[in-house]
Design a protein around this motif. Structure first.
Motif, PDB file in Angstrom:
ATOM      1  N   LEU A 103      -3.176 -39.541   6.806  1.00 28.83           N
ATOM      2  CA  LEU A 103      -3.571 -38.700   5.611  1.00 28.83           C
ATOM      3  C   LEU A 103      -2.205 -38.167   4.984  1.00 28.83           C
ATOM      4  N   VAL A 104      -1.319 -37.662   5.796  1.00 30.05           N
ATOM      5  CA  VAL A 104      -0.010 -37.053   5.135  1.00 30.05           C
ATOM      6  C   VAL A 104       0.617 -38.556   4.570  1.00 30.05           C
ATOM      7  N   ARG A 105       0.630 -39.465   5.170  1.00 34.10           N
ATOM      8  CA  ARG A 105       1.617 -40.773   4.724  1.00 34.10           C
ATOM      9  C   ARG A 105       0.950 -41.158   3.390  1.00 34.10           C
ATOM     10  N   GLN A 106      -0.190 -41.039   3.415  1.00 39.36           N
ATOM     11  CA  GLN A 106      -1.213 -41.456   1.906  1.00 39.36           C
ATOM     12  C   GLN A 106      -0.955 -40.364   0.944  1.00 39.36           C
ATOM     13  N   HIS A 107      -1.229 -38.897   1.128  1.00 42.14           N
ATOM     14  CA  HIS A 107      -1.463 -38.005   0.366  1.00 42.14           C
ATOM     15  C   HIS A 107      -0.387 -36.972   0.074  1.00 42.14           C
ATOM     16  N   GLY A 108       0.816 -36.971   1.243  1.00 44.95           N
ATOM     17  CA  GLY A 108       1.625 -36.344   1.180  1.00 44.95           C
ATOM     18  C   GLY A 108       1.207 -34.547   1.497  1.00 44.95           C
ATOM     19  N   THR A 109       2.023 -33.616   0.876  1.00 38.57           N
ATOM     20  CA  THR A 109       1.755 -32.233   1.271  1.00 38.57           C
ATOM     21  C   THR A 109       0.403 -32.070   0.626  1.00 38.57           C
ATOM     22  N   GLN A 110      -0.239 -32.888  -0.304  1.00 41.27           N
ATOM     23  CA  GLN A 110      -1.895 -32.507  -0.677  1.00 41.27           C
ATOM     24  C   GLN A 110      -2.836 -32.789   0.503  1.00 41.27           C
ATOM     25  N   ALA A 111      -2.365 -33.038   1.676  1.00 42.80           N
ATOM     26  CA  ALA A 111      -3.266 -33.555   2.737  1.00 42.80           C
ATOM     27  C   ALA A 111      -3.758 -32.453   3.407  1.00 42.80           C
ATOM     28  N   ARG A 112      -3.173 -31.108   3.304  1.00 43.39           N
ATOM     29  CA  ARG A 112      -3.807 -29.806   3.993  1.00 43.39           C
ATOM     30  C   ARG A 112      -5.273 -29.848   3.795  1.00 43.39           C
ATOM     31  N   LEU A 113      -5.921 -29.779   2.623  1.00 44.08           N
ATOM     32  CA  LEU A 113      -7.322 -29.481   2.677  1.00 44.08           C
ATOM     33  C   LEU A 113      -8.032 -30.899   3.362  1.00 44.08           C
ATOM     34  N   SER A 114      -7.322 -31.968   3.181  1.00 46.47           N
ATOM     35  CA  SER A 114      -8.242 -33.033   3.763  1.00 46.47           C
ATOM     36  C   SER A 114      -8.150 -33.198   5.256  1.00 46.47           C
ATOM     37  N   ILE A 115      -6.855 -32.431   5.951  1.00 45.44           N
ATOM     38  CA  ILE A 115      -6.997 -32.303   7.332  1.00 45.44           C
ATOM     39  C   ILE A 115      -7.994 -31.270   7.645  1.00 45.44           C
ATOM     40  N   THR A 116      -8.311 -30.076   6.839  1.00 43.55           N
ATOM     41  CA  THR A 116      -9.096 -29.160   7.075  1.00 43.55           C
ATOM     42  C   THR A 116     -10.522 -29.711   7.092  1.00 43.55           C
ATOM     43  N   GLY A 117     -10.901 -30.701   6.092  1.00 48.07           N
ATOM     44  CA  GLY A 117     -12.146 -31.191   5.862  1.00 48.07           C
ATOM     45  C   GLY A 117     -12.519 -32.034   7.041  1.00 48.07           C
ATOM     46  N   ILE A 118     -11.708 -32.794   7.613  1.00 52.15           N
ATOM     47  CA  ILE A 118     -11.899 -33.661   8.587  1.00 52.15           C
ATOM     48  C   ILE A 118     -12.355 -33.005  10.035  1.00 52.15           C
ATOM     49  N   THR A 119     -11.665 -31.790  10.206  1.00 48.91           N
ATOM     50  CA  THR A 119     -11.631 -31.278  11.180  1.00 48.91           C
ATOM     51  C   THR A 119     -13.029 -30.307  11.258  1.00 48.91           C
ATOM     52  N   LEU A 120     -13.308 -30.142   9.730  1.00 48.38           N
ATOM     53  CA  LEU A 120     -14.548 -29.361   9.728  1.00 48.38           C
ATOM     54  C   LEU A 120     -15.744 -30.183  10.160  1.00 48.38           C
ATOM     55  N   LEU A 121     -15.767 -31.628  10.007  1.00 49.05           N
ATOM     56  CA  LEU A 121     -16.967 -32.295  10.329  1.00 49.05           C
ATOM     57  C   LEU A 121     -16.788 -32.792  11.832  1.00 49.05           C
ATOM     58  N   ALA A 122     -15.667 -33.040  12.333  1.00 44.38           N
ATOM     59  CA  ALA A 122     -15.297 -33.358  13.779  1.00 44.38           C
ATOM     60  C   ALA A 122     -15.665 -32.272  14.516  1.00 44.38           C
ATOM     61  N   GLY A 123     -15.560 -31.024  14.306  1.00 44.09           N
ATOM     62  CA  GLY A 123     -15.853 -29.923  15.040  1.00 44.09           C
ATOM     63  C   GLY A 123     -17.218 -30.089  15.615  1.00 44.09           C
ATOM     64  N   PHE A 124     -17.943 -30.945  15.189  1.00 44.90           N
ATOM     65  CA  PHE A 124     -19.355 -30.977  15.981  1.00 44.90           C
ATOM     66  C   PHE A 124     -19.264 -31.917  17.326  1.00 44.90           C
ATOM     67  N   ALA A 125     -18.119 -32.465  17.408  1.00 42.65           N
ATOM     68  CA  ALA A 125     -18.117 -33.518  18.244  1.00 42.65           C
ATOM     69  C   ALA A 125     -18.677 -32.877  19.748  1.00 42.65           C
ATOM     70  N   SER A 126     -18.235 -31.796  20.242  1.00 41.43           N
ATOM     71  CA  SER A 126     -18.754 -31.127  21.269  1.00 41.43           C
ATOM     72  C   SER A 126     -20.107 -30.761  21.224  1.00 41.43           C
ATOM     73  N   THR A 127     -20.615 -30.237  20.109  1.00 38.51           N
ATOM     74  CA  THR A 127     -22.190 -29.987  19.858  1.00 38.51           C
ATOM     75  C   THR A 127     -23.036 -31.287  20.129  1.00 38.51           C
ATOM     76  N   ILE A 128     -22.489 -32.313  19.355  1.00 45.19           N
ATOM     77  CA  ILE A 128     -23.302 -33.764  19.530  1.00 45.19           C
ATOM     78  C   ILE A 128     -22.947 -34.381  20.820  1.00 45.19           C
ATOM     79  N   GLY A 129     -21.451 -34.399  21.196  1.00 47.47           N
ATOM     80  CA  GLY A 129     -21.200 -35.024  22.515  1.00 47.47           C
ATOM     81  C   GLY A 129     -21.962 -34.723  23.628  1.00 47.47           C
ATOM     82  N   TRP A 130     -21.703 -33.283  23.988  1.00 44.76           N
ATOM     83  CA  TRP A 130     -22.310 -32.859  25.564  1.00 44.76           C
ATOM     84  C   TRP A 130     -23.688 -32.920  25.728  1.00 44.76           C
ATOM     85  N   PRO A 131     -24.452 -32.656  24.783  1.00 47.79           N
ATOM     86  CA  PRO A 131     -25.883 -32.897  24.662  1.00 47.79           C
ATOM     87  C   PRO A 131     -26.339 -34.192  24.797  1.00 47.79           C
TER      88      PRO A 131
END
Length: 404
Positions: free
Chosen positions: A128-156
């Motif tokens: 993301l940083v390679r493609q969007h530079g310093t504007q990638a901060r919100l993108s990083i947050t957005g991706i981790t926002l979704l992937a935060g469900f990995a344990s909630t989905i993965g464990w059960p």
């Protein structure tokens, strides 16, 4: 999707797609041992700590490959790397599901470790940083926002498949998810290459010689923060349900409380997303708040662990802190050192983090077996305190990265 998206940041579709792919990647790797370690140990006739030693070996492979992969993304973009990660994950999960000996177990986790280096957050953030530079901060947050469900989905989900069939079937299920879902998403949403960052942004990342010493000091402190908190994150990802049970929490309640980690991560990341966009909160402030939540939750758990609500509160506080720490590891170096050389810099920072992640599951397994959950909580709380001390020594002034 335009390839020259440095100024505008990632599209909503790209964030959703990469977030989904990251959810699969995390659920099928870092969040897998917590559920399958005991049945794998039973099948192979080894101890649970030996199974975690194999997982730790995979994390060592991940650490060794990090700088090389980061440099590759800096030069060529991230689509090829992330897509190749899905292929490697498939191979590793199939090998794990067919493991019939200790050698095959370690070999499988070595392959999965390579997939983790190629396809988890560090690689995705660098792409993301390679493609969007310093504007990638919100993108990083957005991706981790979704992937935060990995344990909630993965464990059960993994638990349900193991209960209905067996652990090799669970490995096969995740391999299919990589092949049929994650791989097409990574291929579709990342550009085949990445345009160079604008010359102005490259220039802004070049420090005055007087700033180099401060930059190196900040880099070391960021590394200490990342290493200390990575031990805690890895230990909890691998052992949280078992840790709660070691403290006397019933198995069903331990699983239910552990499943709250995902929603807590997502909620904290949503708050951070709003704060960074509207209030322009510096990542350093986010990191300092984040690192305090796990020890606070641990203190509550030690004091009131016999109650029904204490395990849930601990999971919520740990999850919220871990969710923010994940963002800080991606955005703090970007804010302090700039976008130029971000991938290789993250790869170098990740060495200490991966070593800590590799040690954590095995060491915490030994601690739980010999000294119990209280000692484990004291250890992870102390490491969080070390991370906080490191952050207090960092100034917000951006300077050039000490690694190019």
């Amino acid at each position: 999707m335009a390839e020259g998206g440095v100024a505008s940041g990632a599209s909503g579709f790209q964030i959703i797609a990469l977030g989904t792919a990251q959810t699969i990647a995390w659920a099928s790797s870092a969040y897998l041992p917590a559920v399958i370690s005991q049945p794998v140990a039973h099948t192979l006739g080894v101890s649970t700590s030996t199974v975690f030693a194999a997982y730790s070996f995979g994390l060592l492979v991940m650490a060794a490959l990090g700088p090389v992969i980061g440099r590759s993304i800096d030069r060529h973009g991230g689509r090829g790397v992330l897509c190749f990660s899905n292929v490697v994950f498939v191979a590793g999960l199939l090998l794990l599901g067919s493991a019939s000996s200790l050698f095959m177990l370690f070999a499988a986790w070595a392959v999965i470790g390579a997939g983790m280096a190629l396809g988890l957050y560090d690689a995705a953030f660098a792409a993301l940083v390679r493609q969007h530079g310093t504007q990638a901060r919100l993108s990083i947050t957005g991706i981790t926002l979704l992937a935060g469900f990995a344990s909630t989905i993965g464990w059960p989900l993994t638990s349900a498949v193991v209960a209905a069939s067996d652990w090799p079937t669970a490995c096969l299920m995740w391999a299919a998810a990589h092949l049929l879902i994650a791989l097409p998403l990574n291929w579709r949403t990342l550009a085949p290459g990445a345009s160079l960052l604008p010359s102005a942004e490259l220039a802004s990342a070049t420090a005055h010689p007087d700033d180099i010493a401060g930059s190196r000091r900040a880099f070391v402190l960021v590394a200490v923060f990342g290493t200390a908190t990575s031990f805690v994150t890895s230990a909890m990802a691998a052992h949280l349900p078992g840790l709660l049970q070691a403290l006397g929490v019933a198995a069903g309640l331990a699983i239910a409380a552990s499943a709250l980690v995902g929603p807590a991560q997502v909620a904290a990341r949503a708050i951070e997303f709003v704060a960074s966009k509207r209030l322009r909160v510096h990542p350093l402030s986010t990191a300092r708040v984040a690192v305090t939540l796990h020890p606070v939750g641990g203190l509550v758990l030690l004091i009131a662990g016999g109650t029904l609500w204490a395990p849930a509160l601990f999971a919520l506080l740990h999850g919220a802190g871990n969710g923010l720490i994940t963002i800080a590891k991606g955005t703090l170096p970007l804010a302090l050192f700039g976008a130029s050389g971000y991938g290789v810099r993250q790869g170098v920072l990740a060495i200490g983090q991966r070593l800590a992640q590799a040690a954590a599951p095995f060491l915490l397994a030994l601690i739980l077996e010999h000294w119990g959950g209280g000692v484990a909580i004291l250890l992870t709380g102390a490491l969080s305190g070390i991370g906080l001390l490191a952050l207090t020594g960092i100034k917000r002034t951006a300077s050039a990265a000490p690694i190019q």
